[in-house]
Design a protein around this motif. Structure first.
Motif, PDB file in Angstrom:
ATOM      1  N   PHE A  43       1.013  -1.178  -0.095  1.00  0.00           N
ATOM      2  CA  PHE A  43       0.014  -0.044   0.079  1.00  0.00           C
ATOM      3  C   PHE A  43       0.787   1.063   0.014  1.00  0.00           C
ATOM      4  N   SER A  44       1.903   1.133   0.581  1.00  0.00           N
ATOM      5  CA  SER A  44       2.826   2.440   0.940  1.00  0.00           C
ATOM      6  C   SER A  44       3.496   2.689  -0.518  1.00  0.00           C
ATOM      7  N   SER A  45       3.882   1.511  -1.252  1.00  0.00           N
ATOM      8  CA  SER A  45       4.463   1.639  -2.662  1.00  0.00           C
ATOM      9  C   SER A  45       3.479   2.252  -3.445  1.00  0.00           C
ATOM     10  N   VAL A  46       2.293   1.914  -3.508  1.00  0.00           N
ATOM     11  CA  VAL A  46       1.367   2.301  -4.376  1.00  0.00           C
ATOM     12  C   VAL A  46       1.024   3.539  -4.310  1.00  0.00           C
ATOM     13  N   LEU A  47       1.095   4.054  -3.114  1.00  0.00           N
ATOM     14  CA  LEU A  47       0.830   5.704  -2.608  1.00  0.00           C
ATOM     15  C   LEU A  47       1.936   6.561  -3.160  1.00  0.00           C
ATOM     16  N   THR A  48       3.193   5.907  -3.039  1.00  0.00           N
ATOM     17  CA  THR A  48       4.281   6.646  -3.516  1.00  0.00           C
ATOM     18  C   THR A  48       4.268   6.625  -5.035  1.00  0.00           C
ATOM     19  N   ALA A  49       3.883   5.642  -5.803  1.00  0.00           N
ATOM     20  CA  ALA A  49       3.569   5.589  -7.275  1.00  0.00           C
ATOM     21  C   ALA A  49       2.558   6.672  -7.714  1.00  0.00           C
ATOM     22  N   CYS A  50       1.515   6.684  -6.724  1.00  0.00           N
ATOM     23  CA  CYS A  50       0.329   7.712  -6.987  1.00  0.00           C
ATOM     24  C   CYS A  50       0.764   9.135  -6.878  1.00  0.00           C
ATOM     25  N   SER A  51       1.821   9.147  -5.935  1.00  0.00           N
ATOM     26  CA  SER A  51       2.009  10.802  -5.454  1.00  0.00           C
ATOM     27  C   SER A  51       3.088  11.196  -6.708  1.00  0.00           C
ATOM     28  N   ASN A  52       3.811  10.192  -7.520  1.00  0.00           N
ATOM     29  CA  ASN A  52       4.436  10.757  -8.329  1.00  0.00           C
ATOM     30  C   ASN A  52       3.833  10.867  -9.807  1.00  0.00           C
ATOM     31  N   GLY A  53       2.503  10.730  -9.920  1.00  0.00           N
ATOM     32  CA  GLY A  53       1.772  10.885 -11.045  1.00  0.00           C
ATOM     33  C   GLY A  53       1.006  12.155 -10.917  1.00  0.00           C
TER      34      GLY A  53
ATOM     35  N   SER B 165       2.520   3.477  10.322  1.00  0.00           N
ATOM     36  CA  SER B 165       3.264   4.493  10.189  1.00  0.00           C
ATOM     37  C   SER B 165       3.682   4.633   8.676  1.00  0.00           C
ATOM     38  N   TYR B 166       4.268   3.361   7.997  1.00  0.00           N
ATOM     39  CA  TYR B 166       4.377   3.573   6.694  1.00  0.00           C
ATOM     40  C   TYR B 166       3.376   4.096   5.859  1.00  0.00           C
ATOM     41  N   VAL B 167       2.033   3.549   6.088  1.00  0.00           N
ATOM     42  CA  VAL B 167       1.019   4.108   5.350  1.00  0.00           C
ATOM     43  C   VAL B 167       0.680   5.752   5.676  1.00  0.00           C
ATOM     44  N   SER B 168       0.615   5.944   6.734  1.00  0.00           N
ATOM     45  CA  SER B 168       0.320   7.350   7.012  1.00  0.00           C
ATOM     46  C   SER B 168       1.399   8.030   6.661  1.00  0.00           C
ATOM     47  N   SER B 169       2.630   7.996   6.534  1.00  0.00           N
ATOM     48  CA  SER B 169       3.884   8.843   6.068  1.00  0.00           C
ATOM     49  C   SER B 169       3.593   8.835   4.351  1.00  0.00           C
ATOM     50  N   SER B 170       3.241   7.665   3.945  1.00  0.00           N
ATOM     51  CA  SER B 170       3.080   7.712   2.362  1.00  0.00           C
ATOM     52  C   SER B 170       1.869   8.738   2.267  1.00  0.00           C
ATOM     53  N   LEU B 171       0.520   8.686   2.887  1.00  0.00           N
ATOM     54  CA  LEU B 171      -0.458   9.423   2.684  1.00  0.00           C
ATOM     55  C   LEU B 171      -0.042  10.788   2.739  1.00  0.00           C
ATOM     56  N   ILE B 172       0.540  11.274   3.744  1.00  0.00           N
ATOM     57  CA  ILE B 172       1.222  12.877   3.902  1.00  0.00           C
ATOM     58  C   ILE B 172       1.825  13.281   3.000  1.00  0.00           C
ATOM     59  N   ASN B 173       2.724  12.241   2.389  1.00  0.00           N
ATOM     60  CA  ASN B 173       3.736  12.741   1.334  1.00  0.00           C
ATOM     61  C   ASN B 173       2.868  12.943  -0.058  1.00  0.00           C
ATOM     62  N   MET B 174       2.135  11.986  -0.246  1.00  0.00           N
ATOM     63  CA  MET B 174       1.284  12.025  -1.539  1.00  0.00           C
ATOM     64  C   MET B 174       0.313  13.045  -1.543  1.00  0.00           C
ATOM     65  N   TYR B 175      -0.375  13.823  -0.431  1.00  0.00           N
ATOM     66  CA  TYR B 175      -1.229  14.834  -0.397  1.00  0.00           C
ATOM     67  C   TYR B 175      -0.232  16.049  -0.570  1.00  0.00           C
ATOM     68  N   GLY B 176       0.832  16.175   0.127  1.00  0.00           N
ATOM     69  CA  GLY B 176       1.774  17.177   0.211  1.00  0.00           C
ATOM     70  C   GLY B 176       2.143  17.486  -1.310  1.00  0.00           C
ATOM     71  N   LYS B 177       2.612  16.398  -1.869  1.00  0.00           N
ATOM     72  CA  LYS B 177       2.985  16.384  -3.651  1.00  0.00           C
ATOM     73  C   LYS B 177       1.796  16.974  -4.508  1.00  0.00           C
ATOM     74  N   PHE B 178       0.632  16.659  -4.021  1.00  0.00           N
ATOM     75  CA  PHE B 178      -0.595  17.263  -4.935  1.00  0.00           C
ATOM     76  C   PHE B 178      -0.953  18.674  -4.146  1.00  0.00           C
ATOM     77  N   CYS B 179      -0.127  19.219  -3.365  1.00  0.00           N
ATOM     78  CA  CYS B 179      -0.567  20.507  -2.776  1.00  0.00           C
ATOM     79  C   CYS B 179      -1.670  20.498  -2.259  1.00  0.00           C
ATOM     80  N   GLN B 180      -2.135  19.453  -1.764  1.00  0.00           N
ATOM     81  CA  GLN B 180      -3.119  19.561  -0.801  1.00  0.00           C
ATOM     82  C   GLN B 180      -2.794  19.396   0.738  1.00  0.00           C
ATOM     83  N   ILE B 181      -2.253  20.339   1.066  1.00  0.00           N
ATOM     84  CA  ILE B 181      -1.402  20.386   2.521  1.00  0.00           C
ATOM     85  C   ILE B 181      -2.326  20.111   3.832  1.00  0.00           C
ATOM     86  N   GLU B 182      -3.723  20.689   3.401  1.00  0.00           N
ATOM     87  CA  GLU B 182      -4.796  20.662   4.608  1.00  0.00           C
ATOM     88  C   GLU B 182      -5.174  19.113   4.737  1.00  0.00           C
TER      89      GLU B 182
END
Length: 548
Positions: free
Chosen positions: A159-169, A191-208
């Motif tokens: 799940f963390s891997s696919v979130l990382t892939a999604c954040s780079n798209g 913790s891995y999943v929550s960290s990946s979610l935080i990164n993903m939303y950050g890269k989508f500029c959805q900081i909230e």
């Protein structure tokens, strides 16, 4: 068998590939048939060593590792596995995929996955994670969807891997769907999943949304703190990132290299706050200060804000300088317009065995353009031609900009015409270049060609176009460009009504297209005189004009 496997594994783990392969040959000569674990050890060993010479075949035995490339030997093992019908072992098949991923061979890894008659949970994690880590983002997402269709519940790693892939798209919607799935299946507490979610939303500029995930994480481990700080930096929230860093330390979480690099990046973003020096002081006598990433972050912070002596002192302490460290120091000299020193440093880098990349060459060329240093720019151009960077879009664009700013628009035009590949930045550079050199007609001609080729202009293109039209002061061009801007919706999108207002005004008995704040217009005095008169007339009629 177990003794031989242990010996082979031990030698490979310690980097003695030849000795490990020797034990494997000895095992074969005694008639002991290797099992999946034996072959997995070899695959792991070859992927770690990645030797460069060529040698023997696996048809009878495996030669010393330094006689053949790791990839070649791995393919021989793959053939051995197929011939002996061993791909049914999920453990072995997964290790074979991992081997191919270590060499960046995504096609072979994917083929192995599809050929496996039986796939387990680890196999799915390996294929999804391996594709994501090797820039196969789209393929990683497709594999995850296939996993879901086969009703296999993903674990935190997949799940963390696919979130990382999604954040780079660019598919933020699918990212939100993944978040919903994580909530439904209780994965957000990982913790891995929550960290990946935080990164993903950050890269989508959805900081909230990053904040939402971070605040709802029950146990905030170091990875969660790092991800949230990193997301703040990505969204240019340097002050908030530094506040989080202080809060993280207050909570008792211990900083790692990534935390410190984040904090230094935030200091850099904030214009080199005093906290940067404090962090540097705290690193004294700590093991982390020797980390290459930390030292590079320090010298980047100092050099970006003109503290070249401090930056150079740190730079000189780095024994094995990588391209990032060299690039940061060169960029620092360029920012302070010390182009000659930057060039000398680039030559030192070459003597150390490293070649500059397109980013370093572009930075130096941009400094030459800002200084209008034609001699240095020409020298760089010659170097670029010899070193094979002439086809690089970013370098080519910087060459156009350099010649244009040095007052040689024709040379810029020749280079532009010779470029095999161009993008919007390249077109903007040549259009701006002709305008800056009092050739607005050429700017407008190139704009028309660009549009005919199907390339959409941006704010910079339109701003230059309006200025070029104003300088020409012809009604025909003005109406044409004005119509294009309105038809394509640039005014509301880019705020041209408040930033670049085109004014149709009569001066010296002819119509002029004038751009507010344009000091280059040939009838500037007459235009402003007419405007002042218009304002006075409005006041006499009882109107109060809005004059900034």
């Amino acid at each position: 068998m177990a003794i031989y496997n242990a010996m082979i594994d031990g030698y490979f783990q310690q980097g003695f590939a030849e000795e490990g392969a020797g034990f494997f040959r000895e095992m074969q000569s005694l008639g002991i048939r290797p099992d999946g674990f034996s072959l997995s050890i070899l695959l792991g060993g070859f992927s770690l060593s990645k030797p460069h010479s060529h040698g023997s075949s696996l048809s009878t035995n495996i030669g010393p590792c330094d006689h053949s490339t790791g990839l070649h030997l791995g393919k021989q093992i793959h053939g051995f596995i197929i011939r002996n019908s061993m791909l049914g072992d999920p453990f072995l098949g997964t290790n074979l995929m991992g081997f191919y991923f270590s060499f960046g061979d995504l096609n072979s890894a994917t083929n192995v996955f599809h050929e496996m008659p039986e796939r387990n949970f680890v196999s799915w994690n390996t294929i999804i994670g391996g594709l994501a880590q090797n820039e196969g983002m789209g393929e990683s997402l497709e594999m995850f969807k296939l996993m879901m269709r086969e009703k296999i519940k993903p674990g935190s790693e997949a799940f963390s891997s696919v979130l990382t892939a999604c954040s780079n798209g660019e598919d933020s919607t699918f990212g939100s769907v993944l978040h919903c799935y994580a909530i439904k299946h209780g994965l957000c507490s990982d913790s891995y999943v929550s960290s990946s979610l935080i990164n993903m939303y950050g890269k989508f500029c959805q900081i909230e949304n990053s904040w939402l995930v971070f605040n709802e994480t029950p146990l905030k481990e170091l990875g969660s703190w790092n991800s949230m700080i990193s997301s703040c930096i990505y969204n240019n929230l340097g002050k908030k990132a530094l506040e989080l860093y202080k809060l993280m330390k207050f909570s008792g979480a211990k900083s790692d290299c990534f935390s410190i690099c984040n904090a230094l990046s935030a200091c850099n973003l904030m214009g080199f706050s005093e906290l940067g020096r404090v962090i540097h002081g705290e690193l004294a006598k700590k093991p982390v200060q020797t980390h290459l990433g930390v030292r590079t972050a320090l010298l980047t912070m100092y050099s970006n804000h003109g503290k070249l002596e401090e930056a150079m002192a740190i730079f000189n302490t780095i024994h094995s300088k990588d391209l990032t460290a060299w690039g940061a120091m060169i960029a620092g000299f360029c920012k302070e317009m010390k182009v000659s020193r930057a060039l000398n440093l680039m030559m030192e880098m070459e003597l150390s065995g490293l070649k500059p990349d397109s980013a370093i060459l572009t930075i130096i060329l941009s400094s030459c353009a800002s200084l209008e240093a034609l001699a240095l720019g020409t020298q760089m151009h010659g170097y670029i031609m010899k070193s094979g960077f002439s086809s690089d879009i970013f370098v080519g664009t910087a060459i156009i900009d350099m010649y244009a700013k040095c007052g040689l628009p024709e040379l810029a035009g020749i280079w532009f015409s010779d470029m095999k590949y161009t993008n919007l930045a390249t077109w903007n550079a040549i259009i701006c270049g002709f305008y800056q050199n009092s050739l607005p007609e050429r700017s407008i001609e190139l704009f028309m060609i660009m549009v005919q080729q199907g390339l959409e202009p941006d704010y910079i293109t339109i701003a230059t176009l309006i200025s070029a039209t104003a300088r020409l002061a012809t009604l025909k061009h003005g109406k044409s460009i004005h119509g294009y801007i309105i038809r394509h919706g640039f005014c509301p999108e880019f705020g041209f009504h408040g930033i670049l207002i085109d004014i149709w005004i009569e001066a010296k008995s002819r119509m002029n297209v004038f751009v507010s704040m344009d000091t280059y217009h040939p009838e500037i005095l007459e235009v402003y005189g007419t405007l002042v008169g218009l304002v006075k007339h409005m006041e006499e009629e009882g109107y109060v004009p809005l004059v900034a």
